[in-house]
Write a protein that holds these residues in place. Structure first.
Motif, PDB file in Angstrom:
ATOM      1  N   ARG A  86       0.820  -1.209   0.000  1.00  0.00           N
ATOM      2  CA  ARG A  86       0.000   0.000   0.000  1.00  0.00           C
ATOM      3  C   ARG A  86       0.858   1.265   0.000  1.00  0.00           C
ATOM      4  NH1 ARG A  86      -1.345   3.356   3.851  1.00  0.00           N
ATOM      5  NH2 ARG A  86      -0.625   1.973   5.535  1.00  0.00           N
ATOM      6  N   VAL A  87       1.845   1.320   0.892  1.00  0.00           N
ATOM      7  CA  VAL A  87       2.646   2.538   1.027  1.00  0.00           C
ATOM      8  C   VAL A  87       3.470   2.803  -0.229  1.00  0.00           C
ATOM      9  CG1 VAL A  87       4.547   3.609   2.301  1.00  0.00           C
ATOM     10  CG2 VAL A  87       2.722   2.435   3.541  1.00  0.00           C
ATOM     11  N   MET A  88       4.105   1.766  -0.769  1.00  0.00           N
ATOM     12  CA  MET A  88       4.925   1.973  -1.957  1.00  0.00           C
ATOM     13  C   MET A  88       4.068   2.321  -3.171  1.00  0.00           C
ATOM     14  SD  MET A  88       8.069   1.820  -1.153  1.00  0.00           S
ATOM     15  CE  MET A  88       7.885   2.319   0.543  1.00  0.00           C
ATOM     16  N   THR A  89       2.905   1.699  -3.282  1.00  0.00           N
ATOM     17  CA  THR A  89       2.019   2.020  -4.395  1.00  0.00           C
ATOM     18  C   THR A  89       1.591   3.481  -4.326  1.00  0.00           C
ATOM     19  OG1 THR A  89       1.190  -0.250  -4.558  1.00  0.00           O
ATOM     20  CG2 THR A  89      -0.168   1.473  -5.524  1.00  0.00           C
ATOM     21  N   GLU A  90       1.184   3.932  -3.141  1.00  0.00           N
ATOM     22  CA  GLU A  90       0.768   5.329  -2.983  1.00  0.00           C
ATOM     23  C   GLU A  90       1.925   6.282  -3.261  1.00  0.00           C
ATOM     24  OE1 GLU A  90      -0.788   5.550   0.958  1.00  0.00           O
ATOM     25  OE2 GLU A  90      -2.663   4.520   0.467  1.00  0.00           O
ATOM     26  N   CYS A  91       3.106   5.950  -2.774  1.00  0.00           N
ATOM     27  CA  CYS A  91       4.272   6.811  -2.966  1.00  0.00           C
ATOM     28  C   CYS A  91       4.645   6.914  -4.445  1.00  0.00           C
ATOM     29  CB  CYS A  91       5.449   6.277  -2.149  1.00  0.00           C
ATOM     30  SG  CYS A  91       6.945   7.294  -2.231  1.00  0.00           S
ATOM     31  N   LEU A  92       4.641   5.794  -5.140  1.00  0.00           N
ATOM     32  CA  LEU A  92       5.016   5.806  -6.553  1.00  0.00           C
ATOM     33  C   LEU A  92       3.937   6.461  -7.414  1.00  0.00           C
ATOM     34  CD1 LEU A  92       6.702   2.315  -6.722  1.00  0.00           C
ATOM     35  CD2 LEU A  92       7.824   4.524  -7.057  1.00  0.00           C
ATOM     36  N   HIS A  93       2.676   6.306  -7.018  1.00  0.00           N
ATOM     37  CA  HIS A  93       1.628   7.042  -7.721  1.00  0.00           C
ATOM     38  C   HIS A  93       1.858   8.545  -7.582  1.00  0.00           C
ATOM     39  CE1 HIS A  93      -1.673   3.679  -7.795  1.00  0.00           C
ATOM     40  NE2 HIS A  93      -0.630   3.395  -8.548  1.00  0.00           N
ATOM     41  N   ALA A  94       2.198   8.981  -6.364  1.00  0.00           N
ATOM     42  CA  ALA A  94       2.443  10.404  -6.134  1.00  0.00           C
ATOM     43  C   ALA A  94       3.622  10.908  -6.955  1.00  0.00           C
ATOM     44  CB  ALA A  94       2.694  10.653  -4.652  1.00  0.00           C
ATOM     45  N   ALA A  95       4.562   9.994  -7.265  1.00  0.00           N
ATOM     46  CA  ALA A  95       5.725  10.366  -8.074  1.00  0.00           C
ATOM     47  C   ALA A  95       5.423  10.331  -9.567  1.00  0.00           C
ATOM     48  CB  ALA A  95       6.893   9.440  -7.753  1.00  0.00           C
ATOM     49  N   GLY A  96       4.194   9.955  -9.909  1.00  0.00           N
ATOM     50  CA  GLY A  96       3.797   9.962 -11.308  1.00  0.00           C
ATOM     51  C   GLY A  96       3.757   8.622 -11.996  1.00  0.00           C
ATOM     52  N   PHE A  97       4.053   7.538 -11.264  1.00  0.00           N
ATOM     53  CA  PHE A  97       4.056   6.206 -11.866  1.00  0.00           C
ATOM     54  C   PHE A  97       2.721   5.530 -11.564  1.00  0.00           C
ATOM     55  CE2 PHE A  97       8.432   7.429 -11.407  1.00  0.00           C
ATOM     56  CZ  PHE A  97       8.974   7.069 -12.626  1.00  0.00           C
ATOM     57  N   LEU A  98       1.727   5.858 -12.382  1.00  0.00           N
ATOM     58  CA  LEU A  98       0.353   5.447 -12.101  1.00  0.00           C
ATOM     59  C   LEU A  98       0.066   4.006 -12.502  1.00  0.00           C
ATOM     60  CD1 LEU A  98      -1.512   8.706 -13.188  1.00  0.00           C
ATOM     61  CD2 LEU A  98      -0.593   8.077 -10.942  1.00  0.00           C
ATOM     62  N   ASP A  99       1.001   3.361 -13.212  1.00  0.00           N
ATOM     63  CA  ASP A  99       0.799   1.957 -13.593  1.00  0.00           C
ATOM     64  C   ASP A  99       1.163   0.986 -12.474  1.00  0.00           C
ATOM     65  OD1 ASP A  99      -0.086   2.658 -16.095  1.00  0.00           O
ATOM     66  OD2 ASP A  99       1.881   2.471 -17.050  1.00  0.00           O
ATOM     67  N   VAL A 100       1.747   1.489 -11.392  1.00  0.00           N
ATOM     68  CA  VAL A 100       2.100   0.623 -10.268  1.00  0.00           C
ATOM     69  C   VAL A 100       0.817   0.062  -9.661  1.00  0.00           C
ATOM     70  CG1 VAL A 100       3.136   0.546  -7.971  1.00  0.00           C
ATOM     71  CG2 VAL A 100       4.207   1.870  -9.796  1.00  0.00           C
ATOM     72  N   GLU A 101       0.813  -1.243  -9.383  1.00  0.00           N
ATOM     73  CA  GLU A 101      -0.376  -1.903  -8.849  1.00  0.00           C
ATOM     74  C   GLU A 101      -0.004  -2.781  -7.658  1.00  0.00           C
ATOM     75  OE1 GLU A 101      -2.027  -4.145 -12.047  1.00  0.00           O
ATOM     76  OE2 GLU A 101      -2.900  -2.392 -13.047  1.00  0.00           O
ATOM     77  N   LEU A 102      -0.966  -2.975  -6.770  1.00  0.00           N
ATOM     78  CA  LEU A 102      -0.797  -3.918  -5.670  1.00  0.00           C
ATOM     79  C   LEU A 102      -0.783  -5.335  -6.216  1.00  0.00           C
ATOM     80  CD1 LEU A 102      -3.266  -2.562  -2.952  1.00  0.00           C
ATOM     81  CD2 LEU A 102      -0.794  -2.793  -2.687  1.00  0.00           C
ATOM     82  N   THR A 103      -0.008  -6.214  -5.581  1.00  0.00           N
ATOM     83  CA  THR A 103      -0.084  -7.627  -5.900  1.00  0.00           C
ATOM     84  C   THR A 103      -1.383  -8.188  -5.326  1.00  0.00           C
ATOM     85  OG1 THR A 103       1.245  -8.077  -3.921  1.00  0.00           O
ATOM     86  CG2 THR A 103       2.405  -7.996  -6.032  1.00  0.00           C
ATOM     87  N   PRO A 104      -1.834  -9.373  -5.770  1.00  0.00           N
ATOM     88  CA  PRO A 104      -3.119  -9.911  -5.314  1.00  0.00           C
ATOM     89  C   PRO A 104      -3.251 -10.046  -3.800  1.00  0.00           C
ATOM     90  CG  PRO A 104      -2.394 -11.091  -7.256  1.00  0.00           C
ATOM     91  CD  PRO A 104      -1.257 -10.195  -6.860  1.00  0.00           C
ATOM     92  N   ASP A 105      -2.128 -10.277  -3.094  1.00  0.00           N
ATOM     93  CA  ASP A 105      -2.222 -10.419  -1.645  1.00  0.00           C
ATOM     94  C   ASP A 105      -2.245  -9.072  -0.925  1.00  0.00           C
ATOM     95  OD1 ASP A 105       0.399  -9.571  -1.903  1.00  0.00           O
ATOM     96  OD2 ASP A 105       1.297 -11.346  -0.991  1.00  0.00           O
ATOM     97  N   GLY A 106      -2.054  -7.980  -1.671  1.00  0.00           N
ATOM     98  CA  GLY A 106      -2.093  -6.654  -1.078  1.00  0.00           C
ATOM     99  C   GLY A 106      -0.844  -6.260  -0.324  1.00  0.00           C
ATOM    100  N   GLU A 107       0.180  -7.102  -0.335  1.00  0.00           N
ATOM    101  CA  GLU A 107       1.375  -6.847   0.461  1.00  0.00           C
ATOM    102  C   GLU A 107       2.601  -6.527  -0.384  1.00  0.00           C
ATOM    103  OE1 GLU A 107       1.908  -9.991   3.280  1.00  0.00           O
ATOM    104  OE2 GLU A 107       0.058  -9.522   4.333  1.00  0.00           O
ATOM    105  N   GLY A 108       2.477  -6.601  -1.691  1.00  0.00           N
ATOM    106  CA  GLY A 108       3.578  -6.258  -2.579  1.00  0.00           C
ATOM    107  C   GLY A 108       3.064  -5.335  -3.663  1.00  0.00           C
ATOM    108  N   TYR A 109       3.906  -5.046  -4.648  1.00  0.00           N
ATOM    109  CA  TYR A 109       3.472  -4.179  -5.735  1.00  0.00           C
ATOM    110  C   TYR A 109       4.221  -4.537  -7.008  1.00  0.00           C
ATOM    111  CZ  TYR A 109       7.791  -1.467  -4.956  1.00  0.00           C
ATOM    112  OH  TYR A 109       9.099  -1.072  -4.824  1.00  0.00           O
ATOM    113  N   THR A 110       3.617  -4.222  -8.122  1.00  0.00           N
ATOM    114  CA  THR A 110       4.240  -4.470  -9.418  1.00  0.00           C
ATOM    115  C   THR A 110       4.493  -3.145 -10.116  1.00  0.00           C
ATOM    116  OG1 THR A 110       2.141  -4.642 -10.614  1.00  0.00           O
ATOM    117  CG2 THR A 110       3.029  -6.660  -9.656  1.00  0.00           C
ATOM    118  N   THR A 111       5.563  -3.103 -10.865  1.00  0.00           N
ATOM    119  CA  THR A 111       5.882  -1.913 -11.642  1.00  0.00           C
ATOM    120  C   THR A 111       6.222  -2.342 -13.064  1.00  0.00           C
ATOM    121  OG1 THR A 111       8.269  -1.971 -11.212  1.00  0.00           O
ATOM    122  CG2 THR A 111       6.886  -0.824  -9.599  1.00  0.00           C
ATOM    123  N   SER A 112       6.118  -1.427 -13.999  1.00  0.00           N
ATOM    124  CA  SER A 112       6.517  -1.718 -15.373  1.00  0.00           C
ATOM    125  C   SER A 112       7.053  -0.450 -16.004  1.00  0.00           C
ATOM    126  CB  SER A 112       5.336  -2.251 -16.191  1.00  0.00           C
ATOM    127  OG  SER A 112       4.302  -1.299 -16.258  1.00  0.00           O
TER     128      SER A 112
END
Length: 222
Positions: free
Chosen positions: A87-113
């Motif tokens: 959650r925290v990394m997804t929110e932080c990276l979204h704020a930095a402009g990387f809106l494609d970042v998504e939570l992993t299915p378990d909600g505890e990790g994140y994916t980037t591309s």
């Protein structure tokens, strides 16, 4: 998916050694979350680099043409629990402009591309900044004490192996406690969950087993 895809996850049960939080790094393919990183080996050795230095090293590994002059000055906001990473990394990276970042299915990790090397470089710098702003609580990243290593062995050989059997898997025979402790200090200790996870290829199976059988015992970190 073309381009660069990274999956970062600590997974259920949360673990240390988040210097190793980059669990999967694939070029030109999407990836499924991997198992939790193993707890930091105990014992003495060369002093470890600071959290910020470790994260910069990870950034340079992702984007080798980064230079120290491109390393931003970052102020820590607060420490986080491993379960907050996604959650925290997804929110932080979204704020930095990387809106494609998504939570992993378990909600505890994140994916980037990233579509190309230039975007991957910018993303590596942004991830560095987010990890330094929101470092993992140090109690999860420092080496385990001898008592913690023995508690981990008891959990691996008992409740964790039992859980794997209940889920239909056959864990390998545990070594002696003394052999486990000795191997753990070198980072090569027996881990029945990781052995089983390594044999699985479907994301659904990996996620289900990781959720059913926590990788570390409750209370390991106090």
């Amino acid at each position: 998916m073309s381009g660069f895809t990274t999956v970062r996850s600590l997974g259920r049960g949360a673990l240390l050694a988040v210097a190793s939080t980059v669990l999967v790094l694939n070029l030109g393919a999407c990836s499924a979350p991997a198992s939790d990183p193993a707890p930091s080996p105990s014992g003495h050795g060369a002093p470890e680099a600071s959290w910020a230095d470790q994260q910069w090293e990870r950034a340079v590994q992702s984007a080798p043409d980064l230079t120290d002059g491109e390393r931003p000055d970052v102020v820590e906001v607060r420490t986080i629990e491993p379960s907050e990473v996604g959650r925290v990394m997804t929110e932080c990276l979204h704020a930095a402009g990387f809106l494609d970042v998504e939570l992993t299915p378990d909600g505890e990790g994140y994916t980037t591309s990233a579509a190309n090397a230039a975007e991957a470089k910018a993303l590596a710098v942004a991830q560095y900044a987010c990890w330094v702003q929101y470092p993992i609580d140090p109690k999860y990243t420092k080496p385990l004490t001898d008592d913690q290593v023995k508690a981990l062995f008891a959990y691996f050989a008992g409740p964790l192996s039992d859980c794997l059997r209940e889920q239909g898997y056959v864990p390998s025979t545990p070594p002696s406690e003394a052999s486990f402790v000795e191997a753990y200090s070198s980072g090569n200790a027996w881990n029945p969950l990781n052995e089983v996870l390594a044999s699985l290829s479907q994301q659904g199976e990996i996620l289900a087993l990781s959720q059913a059988c926590p990788s570390v015992p409750e209370g390991l970190y106090g």
